[in-house]
Design a protein around this motif. Structure first.
Motif, mmCIF file in Angstrom:
data_model
loop_
_atom_site.group_PDB
_atom_site.id
_atom_site.type_symbol
_atom_site.label_atom_id
_atom_site.label_comp_id
_atom_site.label_asym_id
_atom_site.label_seq_id
_atom_site.Cartn_x
_atom_site.Cartn_y
_atom_site.Cartn_z
ATOM 1 N N GLY A 127 0.788 -1.228 0.000
ATOM 2 C CA GLY A 127 0.000 0.000 0.000
ATOM 3 C C GLY A 127 0.819 1.276 0.000
ATOM 4 N N ALA A 128 2.127 1.186 0.283
ATOM 5 C CA ALA A 128 2.942 2.403 0.398
ATOM 6 C C ALA A 128 3.076 3.130 -0.938
ATOM 7 N N TYR A 129 3.240 2.370 -1.996
ATOM 8 C CA TYR A 129 3.426 2.976 -3.321
ATOM 9 C C TYR A 129 2.189 3.786 -3.710
ATOM 10 N N ASP A 130 1.038 3.173 -3.609
ATOM 11 C CA ASP A 130 -0.207 3.860 -3.991
ATOM 12 C C ASP A 130 -0.446 5.084 -3.115
ATOM 13 N N GLN A 131 -0.084 4.995 -1.842
ATOM 14 C CA GLN A 131 -0.286 6.118 -0.933
ATOM 15 C C GLN A 131 0.589 7.307 -1.325
ATOM 16 N N VAL A 132 1.836 7.043 -1.720
ATOM 17 C CA VAL A 132 2.740 8.115 -2.143
ATOM 18 C C VAL A 132 2.197 8.811 -3.390
ATOM 19 N N LYS A 134 -0.876 8.936 -4.432
ATOM 20 C CA LYS A 134 -2.099 9.654 -4.066
ATOM 21 C C LYS A 134 -1.772 10.970 -3.368
ATOM 22 N N GLN A 135 -0.806 10.927 -2.459
ATOM 23 C CA GLN A 135 -0.448 12.131 -1.702
ATOM 24 C C GLN A 135 0.170 13.193 -2.603
ATOM 25 N N THR A 138 -2.495 14.827 -4.669
ATOM 26 C CA THR A 138 -3.376 15.704 -3.899
ATOM 27 C C THR A 138 -2.666 16.966 -3.419
ATOM 28 N N LEU A 147 6.335 13.628 2.920
ATOM 29 C CA LEU A 147 5.467 12.498 2.560
ATOM 30 C C LEU A 147 5.214 11.570 3.746
ATOM 31 N N GLY A 148 6.014 11.697 4.806
ATOM 32 C CA GLY A 148 5.796 10.844 5.962
ATOM 33 C C GLY A 148 7.049 10.355 6.623
ATOM 34 N N THR A 162 7.793 4.835 3.135
ATOM 35 C CA THR A 162 7.483 5.957 2.252
ATOM 36 C C THR A 162 8.660 6.270 1.328
#
Length: 395
Positions: A127-132, A134-135, A138, A147-148, A162
């Motif tokens: 899930g980390a790749y998709d979250q980066v 997305k962030q 946005t 990024l975290g 991240t």
């Protein structure tokens, strides 16, 4: 229309050296109107490195060719700012390099290779790749910290999930480094950062490799298979597959045991003009390949920053001194307030003293130092001669 030379041309060692110097922008009048961006396009790649003594390597490289160009000017020339279209991007070439934006399509072969890579040094959390992605979509351009977090612990190698994700996205070409902020990469989506007409991976590997071999040959002027392949870290077999279609001309060079190729434009007219006298970054593309540097200049180049202090011969960040088209010595510099300190100086004899003094004084002025001090040299006599020459130049 330029008449190209015969398929094989014989060059003397001196001709090859001068061709190489002109190709690297260190012989002849510099193109000041094109500025730093012109240097980048001319070289095809400017290597980045974390070490900063006088300045960082990506600043030292245009300085060596243009003189005292402002350091802010260098940064602004490389990175995307505001609404201005990008002029460069950062990617893996010879190492981590600043590259001309128009070459984005020609690194498609490397992006594909990274996407197909089965093993990585860092595990990518689910899930980390998709979250980066997305962030970034946005919030816009962000550092790994924003990024975290870049690290899980204080250890330099212990990347956070991240950081692993955003660096993987950078390798894949979905994310781009749009600037360096306090030496941290600032990431953005490629779809925003790369002009639409360049944002594609349509070129096949052969076309990418042919272009990079041609560019490397042009940037070097003349080189062996290893020289040209190494410029963008290609494999020898990749060079072999495309060199015949690259436009480079087979040549022989006096004293070189291996076959060589030259840029036909470099052969069309003899290299003439003024030689730069300057300190060179150890990561300068003129000298970054050791075997080639020895062939061209009879100079053994070794960066000792990663060598234990007690084993160093020339110093932490010894910078070769280029003068008259030769490498005439090296200087390990440091800064103490507004004094440039030559911690260790190695000279090619007394004749090198004026050139080394000139290079030190120019470098001092560039980094806002008003004085130069020599700590050590090959001998007390050479140190004294250099100190006298520096006093004269600074007076």
């Amino acid at each position: 229309m330029t008449t190209l030379p015969r398929p094989t041309t014989a060059l003397s060692a001196d001709e090859a050296r001068r061709i190489a110097l002109r190709a690297q922008g260190l012989l002849g009048a510099p193109d000041r109107r094109a500025g730093v961006r012109g240097v980048l396009r001319h070289l095809g790649a400017v290597q980045l490195d974390t070490i900063s003594v006088l300045a960082r390597s990506h600043e030292l490289i245009p300085y060596a060719r243009l003189g005292a160009v402002g350091r802010r000017t260098v940064e602004d020339a490389y990175w995307t700012t505001g609404s201005e279209p990008p002029h460069a991007f950062e990617y893996w070439s010879h190492a981590a390099c600043v590259l001309p934006i128009e070459e984005w399509p020609h690194f498609a072969f490397r992006r594909r290779a990274y996407r197909a890579r089965p093993h990585w040094n860092h595990e990518l959390p689910e899930g980390a790749y998709d979250q980066v992605i997305k962030q970034l979509r946005t919030e816009g351009p962000l550092t790994a910290t924003e990024l975290g977090g870049a690290k899980r612990t204080s250890e330099w190698w212990d990347w956070s999930g991240t950081k692993v994700a955003v660096e993987r996205a950078l390798m894949y070409g979905e994310v781009v480094c749009v600037e360096r902020r306090g030496w941290k990469r600032v990431y953005d989506l490629a779809e925003r950062a790369i002009p639409a007409q360049l944002l594609h991976d349509e070129l096949d590997d052969t076309e990418c490799l042919r272009r990079l071999v041609r560019l490397a040959g042009r940037s070097l002027g003349v080189g062996t298979r290893a020289d040209i392949a190494d410029y963008h870290r290609l494999k020898g077999e990749q060079f072999d597959a495309v060199v015949d279609a690259s436009g480079l001309v087979p040549v022989t060079v006096e004293g070189w045991s291996k076959p060589a190729w030259a840029d036909p434009e470099a052969l069309a007219s003899p290299p003439r003009g003024r030689h730069r006298t300057t300190l060179l970054s150890p990561f300068d593309s003129l000298i970054w390949e050791r075997a080639r540097t020895e062939r061209l200049f009879g100079f053994t180049h070794r960066l000792e920053a990663y060598v234990p202090k007690q084993k160093r011969v020339y110093g932490y960040f010894a910078m070769p001194v280029l003068a008259g088209g030769r490498i005439v010595g090296r200087v390990d510099p440091a800064r103490e307030g507004r004094t440039l300190v030559a911690k260790q100086v190695t000279l090619d004899g007394p004749k090198a003293v004026p050139a080394v003094a000139q290079a030190l004084v120019e470098a001092a002025g560039w980094v806002d130092c008003t004085d130069v001090r020599v700590e050590r040299a090959d001998s007390p006599e050479l140190r004294e001669a250099l100190t006298v020459e520096l006093a004269r130049a600074l007076a």
